[in-house]
Design a protein around this motif. Structure first.
Motif, PDB file in Angstrom:
ATOM      1  N   ILE A  60     106.663  -8.214 -31.915  1.00 24.04           N
ATOM      2  CA  ILE A  60     107.347  -8.325 -30.637  1.00 24.04           C
ATOM      3  C   ILE A  60     106.872  -9.582 -29.931  1.00 24.04           C
ATOM      4  CG2 ILE A  60     107.641  -5.822 -30.371  1.00 24.04           C
ATOM      5  CD1 ILE A  60     105.332  -5.855 -28.379  1.00 24.04           C
ATOM      6  N   SER A  61     107.703 -10.086 -29.032  1.00 22.86           N
ATOM      7  CA  SER A  61     107.365 -11.337 -28.364  1.00 22.86           C
ATOM      8  C   SER A  61     106.505 -11.132 -27.122  1.00 22.86           C
ATOM      9  CB  SER A  61     108.649 -12.087 -27.982  1.00 22.86           C
ATOM     10  OG  SER A  61     109.479 -11.264 -27.168  1.00 22.86           O
ATOM     11  N   GLY A  62     106.669  -9.984 -26.457  1.00 23.34           N
ATOM     12  CA  GLY A  62     105.976  -9.765 -25.194  1.00 23.34           C
ATOM     13  C   GLY A  62     104.593  -9.167 -25.371  1.00 23.34           C
ATOM     14  N   PRO A  63     103.795  -9.141 -24.307  1.00 23.84           N
ATOM     15  CA  PRO A  63     102.451  -8.559 -24.356  1.00 23.84           C
ATOM     16  C   PRO A  63     102.487  -7.042 -24.218  1.00 23.84           C
ATOM     17  CG  PRO A  63     102.897  -9.376 -22.160  1.00 23.84           C
ATOM     18  CD  PRO A  63     104.103  -9.715 -22.992  1.00 23.84           C
ATOM     19  N   THR A  64     101.323  -6.422 -24.383  1.00 19.81           N
ATOM     20  CA  THR A  64     101.157  -5.001 -24.107  1.00 19.81           C
ATOM     21  C   THR A  64     100.194  -4.874 -22.921  1.00 19.81           C
ATOM     22  OG1 THR A  64     100.588  -2.852 -25.060  1.00 19.81           O
ATOM     23  CG2 THR A  64      99.232  -4.725 -25.726  1.00 19.81           C
ATOM     24  N   PHE A  65      99.890  -3.630 -22.545  1.00 20.92           N
ATOM     25  CA  PHE A  65      99.027  -3.409 -21.392  1.00 20.92           C
ATOM     26  C   PHE A  65      97.600  -3.066 -21.832  1.00 20.92           C
ATOM     27  CE2 PHE A  65     103.259  -1.726 -19.859  1.00 20.92           C
ATOM     28  CZ  PHE A  65     103.585  -2.869 -19.146  1.00 20.92           C
ATOM     29  N   ILE A  66      96.676  -3.122 -20.865  1.00 14.55           N
ATOM     30  CA  ILE A  66      95.320  -2.610 -21.041  1.00 14.55           C
ATOM     31  C   ILE A  66      95.129  -1.524 -20.000  1.00 14.55           C
ATOM     32  CG2 ILE A  66      92.856  -3.114 -20.872  1.00 14.55           C
ATOM     33  CD1 ILE A  66      93.360  -5.865 -21.891  1.00 14.55           C
ATOM     34  N   TRP A  67      94.503  -0.405 -20.402  1.00 14.75           N
ATOM     35  CA  TRP A  67      94.356   0.730 -19.505  1.00 14.75           C
ATOM     36  C   TRP A  67      92.879   1.060 -19.250  1.00 14.75           C
ATOM     37  CZ3 TRP A  67      97.704   0.586 -23.714  1.00 14.75           C
ATOM     38  CH2 TRP A  67      99.073   0.563 -23.417  1.00 14.75           C
ATOM     39  N   ASP A  68      92.292   1.849 -20.138  1.00 11.86           N
ATOM     40  CA  ASP A  68      90.949   2.403 -19.909  1.00 11.86           C
ATOM     41  C   ASP A  68      89.868   1.340 -19.735  1.00 11.86           C
ATOM     42  OD1 ASP A  68      92.020   5.002 -20.237  1.00 11.86           O
ATOM     43  OD2 ASP A  68      91.888   4.773 -22.405  1.00 11.86           O
ATOM     44  N   VAL A  69      90.039   0.213 -20.388  1.00  8.36           N
ATOM     45  CA  VAL A  69      89.051  -0.866 -20.298  1.00  8.36           C
ATOM     46  C   VAL A  69      88.859  -1.295 -18.843  1.00  8.36           C
ATOM     47  CG1 VAL A  69      88.634  -3.283 -20.899  1.00  8.36           C
ATOM     48  CG2 VAL A  69      89.420  -1.687 -22.645  1.00  8.36           C
ATOM     49  N   LEU A  70      89.893  -1.199 -18.027  1.00  8.65           N
ATOM     50  CA  LEU A  70      89.788  -1.642 -16.637  1.00  8.65           C
ATOM     51  C   LEU A  70      88.785  -0.805 -15.854  1.00  8.65           C
ATOM     52  CD1 LEU A  70      93.504  -2.436 -15.719  1.00  8.65           C
ATOM     53  CD2 LEU A  70      91.818  -3.822 -16.947  1.00  8.65           C
ATOM     54  N   ALA A  71      88.721   0.491 -16.153  1.00  6.22           N
ATOM     55  CA  ALA A  71      87.751   1.356 -15.474  1.00  6.22           C
ATOM     56  C   ALA A  71      86.333   0.947 -15.832  1.00  6.22           C
ATOM     57  CB  ALA A  71      87.998   2.819 -15.839  1.00  6.22           C
ATOM     58  N   ALA A  72      86.095   0.636 -17.101  1.00  7.36           N
ATOM     59  CA  ALA A  72      84.766   0.181 -17.522  1.00  7.36           C
ATOM     60  C   ALA A  72      84.440  -1.167 -16.898  1.00  7.36           C
ATOM     61  CB  ALA A  72      84.694   0.095 -19.043  1.00  7.36           C
ATOM     62  N   ALA A  73      85.427  -2.055 -16.836  1.00  9.95           N
ATOM     63  CA  ALA A  73      85.203  -3.397 -16.292  1.00  9.95           C
ATOM     64  C   ALA A  73      84.772  -3.347 -14.834  1.00  9.95           C
ATOM     65  CB  ALA A  73      86.467  -4.240 -16.447  1.00  9.95           C
ATOM     66  N   LEU A  74      85.385  -2.488 -14.029  1.00 10.34           N
ATOM     67  CA  LEU A  74      85.026  -2.459 -12.607  1.00 10.34           C
ATOM     68  C   LEU A  74      83.662  -1.811 -12.375  1.00 10.34           C
ATOM     69  CD1 LEU A  74      85.353   0.461 -10.900  1.00 10.34           C
ATOM     70  CD2 LEU A  74      87.746   0.048 -11.380  1.00 10.34           C
ATOM     71  N   ILE A  75      83.219  -0.974 -13.318  1.00  6.35           N
ATOM     72  CA  ILE A  75      81.867  -0.413 -13.201  1.00  6.35           C
ATOM     73  C   ILE A  75      80.812  -1.487 -13.463  1.00  6.35           C
ATOM     74  CG2 ILE A  75      80.216   1.173 -14.260  1.00  6.35           C
ATOM     75  CD1 ILE A  75      82.499   3.177 -14.592  1.00  6.35           C
ATOM     76  N   VAL A  76      81.027  -2.311 -14.499  1.00  3.29           N
ATOM     77  CA  VAL A  76      80.031  -3.337 -14.828  1.00  3.29           C
ATOM     78  C   VAL A  76      80.160  -4.559 -13.920  1.00  3.29           C
ATOM     79  CG1 VAL A  76      79.897  -2.572 -17.223  1.00  3.29           C
ATOM     80  CG2 VAL A  76      81.421  -4.456 -16.637  1.00  3.29           C
ATOM     81  N   ASP A  77      81.339  -4.774 -13.332  1.00  2.00           N
ATOM     82  CA  ASP A  77      81.540  -5.927 -12.445  1.00  2.00           C
ATOM     83  C   ASP A  77      82.579  -5.572 -11.381  1.00  2.00           C
ATOM     84  OD1 ASP A  77      81.868  -8.315 -11.154  1.00  2.00           O
ATOM     85  OD2 ASP A  77      82.621  -9.426 -12.891  1.00  2.00           O
ATOM     86  N   PRO A  78      82.136  -5.027 -10.247  1.00  2.12           N
ATOM     87  CA  PRO A  78      83.074  -4.627  -9.194  1.00  2.12           C
ATOM     88  C   PRO A  78      83.933  -5.763  -8.659  1.00  2.12           C
ATOM     89  CG  PRO A  78      80.896  -3.692  -8.796  1.00  2.12           C
ATOM     90  CD  PRO A  78      80.749  -4.679  -9.908  1.00  2.12           C
ATOM     91  N   SER A  79      83.521  -7.019  -8.893  1.00  4.58           N
ATOM     92  CA  SER A  79      84.302  -8.144  -8.393  1.00  4.58           C
ATOM     93  C   SER A  79      85.640  -8.300  -9.105  1.00  4.58           C
ATOM     94  CB  SER A  79      83.504  -9.448  -8.500  1.00  4.58           C
ATOM     95  OG  SER A  79      83.427  -9.901  -9.832  1.00  4.58           O
ATOM     96  N   VAL A  80      85.872  -7.529 -10.187  1.00  2.00           N
ATOM     97  CA  VAL A  80      87.181  -7.603 -10.845  1.00  2.00           C
ATOM     98  C   VAL A  80      88.280  -6.990  -9.974  1.00  2.00           C
ATOM     99  CG1 VAL A  80      86.137  -7.521 -13.144  1.00  2.00           C
ATOM    100  CG2 VAL A  80      87.006  -5.402 -12.126  1.00  2.00           C
ATOM    101  N   ILE A  81      87.910  -6.192  -8.979  1.00  2.35           N
ATOM    102  CA  ILE A  81      88.895  -5.562  -8.096  1.00  2.35           C
ATOM    103  C   ILE A  81      89.424  -6.603  -7.113  1.00  2.35           C
ATOM    104  CG2 ILE A  81      89.313  -3.769  -6.372  1.00  2.35           C
ATOM    105  CD1 ILE A  81      86.931  -2.230  -7.597  1.00  2.35           C
ATOM    106  N   LEU A  82      90.731  -6.835  -7.146  1.00  2.69           N
ATOM    107  CA  LEU A  82      91.355  -7.808  -6.260  1.00  2.69           C
ATOM    108  C   LEU A  82      92.139  -7.161  -5.125  1.00  2.69           C
ATOM    109  CD1 LEU A  82      92.727 -10.442  -8.823  1.00  2.69           C
ATOM    110  CD2 LEU A  82      90.562 -10.481  -7.570  1.00  2.69           C
ATOM    111  N   GLU A  83      92.631  -5.942  -5.346  1.00  2.78           N
ATOM    112  CA  GLU A  83      93.453  -5.281  -4.331  1.00  2.78           C
ATOM    113  C   GLU A  83      93.296  -3.776  -4.468  1.00  2.78           C
ATOM    114  OE1 GLU A  83      98.161  -5.152  -2.879  1.00  2.78           O
ATOM    115  OE2 GLU A  83      97.635  -5.887  -4.885  1.00  2.78           O
ATOM    116  N   GLU A  84      93.104  -3.084  -3.351  1.00  3.65           N
ATOM    117  CA  GLU A  84      92.980  -1.632  -3.372  1.00  3.65           C
ATOM    118  C   GLU A  84      93.361  -1.046  -2.025  1.00  3.65           C
ATOM    119  OE1 GLU A  84      88.897   0.115  -2.830  1.00  3.65           O
ATOM    120  OE2 GLU A  84      88.258  -1.891  -3.485  1.00  3.65           O
ATOM    121  N   VAL A  85      93.664   0.252  -2.041  1.00  5.19           N
ATOM    122  CA  VAL A  85      93.895   1.002  -0.807  1.00  5.19           C
ATOM    123  C   VAL A  85      93.148   2.326  -0.925  1.00  5.19           C
ATOM    124  CG1 VAL A  85      96.138  -0.022  -0.276  1.00  5.19           C
ATOM    125  CG2 VAL A  85      96.028   2.037  -1.710  1.00  5.19           C
TER     126      VAL A  85
END
Length: 367
Positions: free
Chosen positions: A289-314
């Motif tokens: 396929i030509s398009g990308p796919t998504f990343i899911w669970d890795v994002l939860a791990a990333a914000l634990i090891v580096d909270p600065s990955v969070i750019l927007e939240e409510v």
């Protein structure tokens, strides 16, 4: 009086020196206390749960206390086999692994899942997880099946997943971050047995839900919640000190391209992990396929090891619809008046894509 004043000044100087020494020691590299994390996952090889586990195990910021495996992406038997194999490959066989059991109601529902999808509709993701194939006989049979008949070097502990959750939180009060990146079945069972653990944990971080957009597996529901909405509702209504949720709202902005995936594969040196990447469903998908796919669970791990990955939240009160209906498994966020019993959560809306990719890159260099 003068002697007393001199003694007081001398004591104050000594106390200040001790405080400064303690502060200096705390600031020194390697002295800071690591974030204690208990991972609850519906484990697969590599992307996505496997890589999330690797980040927690390899990061200098975290101490992985254990892994509890839940049915979701895979049956728990397969999930345990995948967890064991990946920990073996990392040389982390000291990490305890515990297997959870799905609720009987979930197994019964899986038997009627085709009918359910006809009634409630499908989302943009055809993934059915454990609902789409037969349950393995046991985790050992799953391991042999996946890994050419080879024998594992260690196995799960003789402890139910919910009991490991309870014990771990109680052994480290106010210190444990629970990372929940699968259905909430194990956690709901733990809370049923020991509701007091919710305020005893430091926080809980989920990859779960879809709040300001449609779901993926159905028009209303995200996969992890859809598998077991009743458990998700119980867990998200528990009195945790802090809840952080990485929903589809953030995940479907985080793209993994063909160049990213095969670039990561090229970094790996260990043959067992290369084999996992080669047979990964994304390898064939991204080739064709030509398009990308998504990343899911890795994002939860990333914000634990580096909270600065969070750019927007409510921060909003949240809930889960557990009524068997077209919106079964939908996650809800309330702007004004929320239903009684709901709790607030930090809902992550945007993650720094470049930082996450570098975190993954650094982990893959160790494999």
């Amino acid at each position: 009086m003068k002697n007393l004043l001199k003694k007081w000044k001398k004591w104050r100087r000594a106390a200040c020196c001790l405080a400064a020494a303690a502060a200096f020691a705390f600031a020194m590299p390697g002295v800071e206390a690591k974030e204690k994390v208990l991972l609850d996952a519906d484990m697969v090889e590599m992307f996505d749960d496997g890589v999330a586990m690797m980040i927690l195990e390899r990061s200098a910021e975290t101490e992985l206390l254990g892994v509890t495996v839940v049915t979701g992406n895979t049956w728990a038997e397969d999930g345990v086999a995948f967890t064991i194999r990946q920990l073996e490959g990392m040389g982390a066989t000291n990490i305890p692994v515990a297997m959870g059991e799905p609720r009987p109601e979930t197994i019964e529902r899986f038997n009627k899942i085709d009918e359910e999808t006809k009634i409630f509709g499908r989302g943009h993701d055809a993934h059915m997880g454990a609902a789409g194939y037969a349950r393995p006989e046991n985790w050992q049979a799953a391991y042999r099946s996946h890994y050419g008949g080879s024998t594992p070097t260690f196995g799960p502990v003789d402890e139910a997943a919910e009991d490991m959750i309870i014990r771990t939180v109680k052994e480290h009060p106010d210190e444990v971050t629970i990372m929940a990146i699968g259905p909430c079945t194990n956690l709901a069972k733990a809370l049923e047995k020991a509701p007091e653990i919710a305020p005893m944990a430091k926080r809980i971080v989920y990859m779960s839900g879809a709040f300001f957009q449609q779901g993926n597996v159905t028009p209303a529901a995200e996969f992890n919640v859809w598998i077991d909405p009743e458990s998700a509702k119980k867990v998200m209504r528990a009195p945790w000190k802090e809840q952080i949720i990485v929903p589809l709202d953030a995940c479907e902005k985080m793209r993994l391209t063909k160049e990213d995936f095969f670039g990561f594969k090229h970094i790996i040196k260990k043959p067992e992990f290369n084999a996992m990447m080669a047979r990964h469903y994304l390898a064939e998908r991204l080739e064709n396929i030509s398009g990308p796919t998504f990343i899911w669970d890795v994002l939860a791990a990333a914000l634990i090891v580096d909270p600065s990955v969070i750019l927007e939240e409510v921060t909003m009160p949240i809930d889960v619809n557990d009524v068997y209906s077209p919106s079964y498994g939908q996650t809800l966020a309330y702007i004004r008046v929320q239903p009684e019993g709901t709790q607030k959560a930090r809902i992550i809306k945007t993650i720094d894509e470049k930082k996450v990719l570098w975190i993954i890159h650094d982990i893959f260099k160790t494999l």
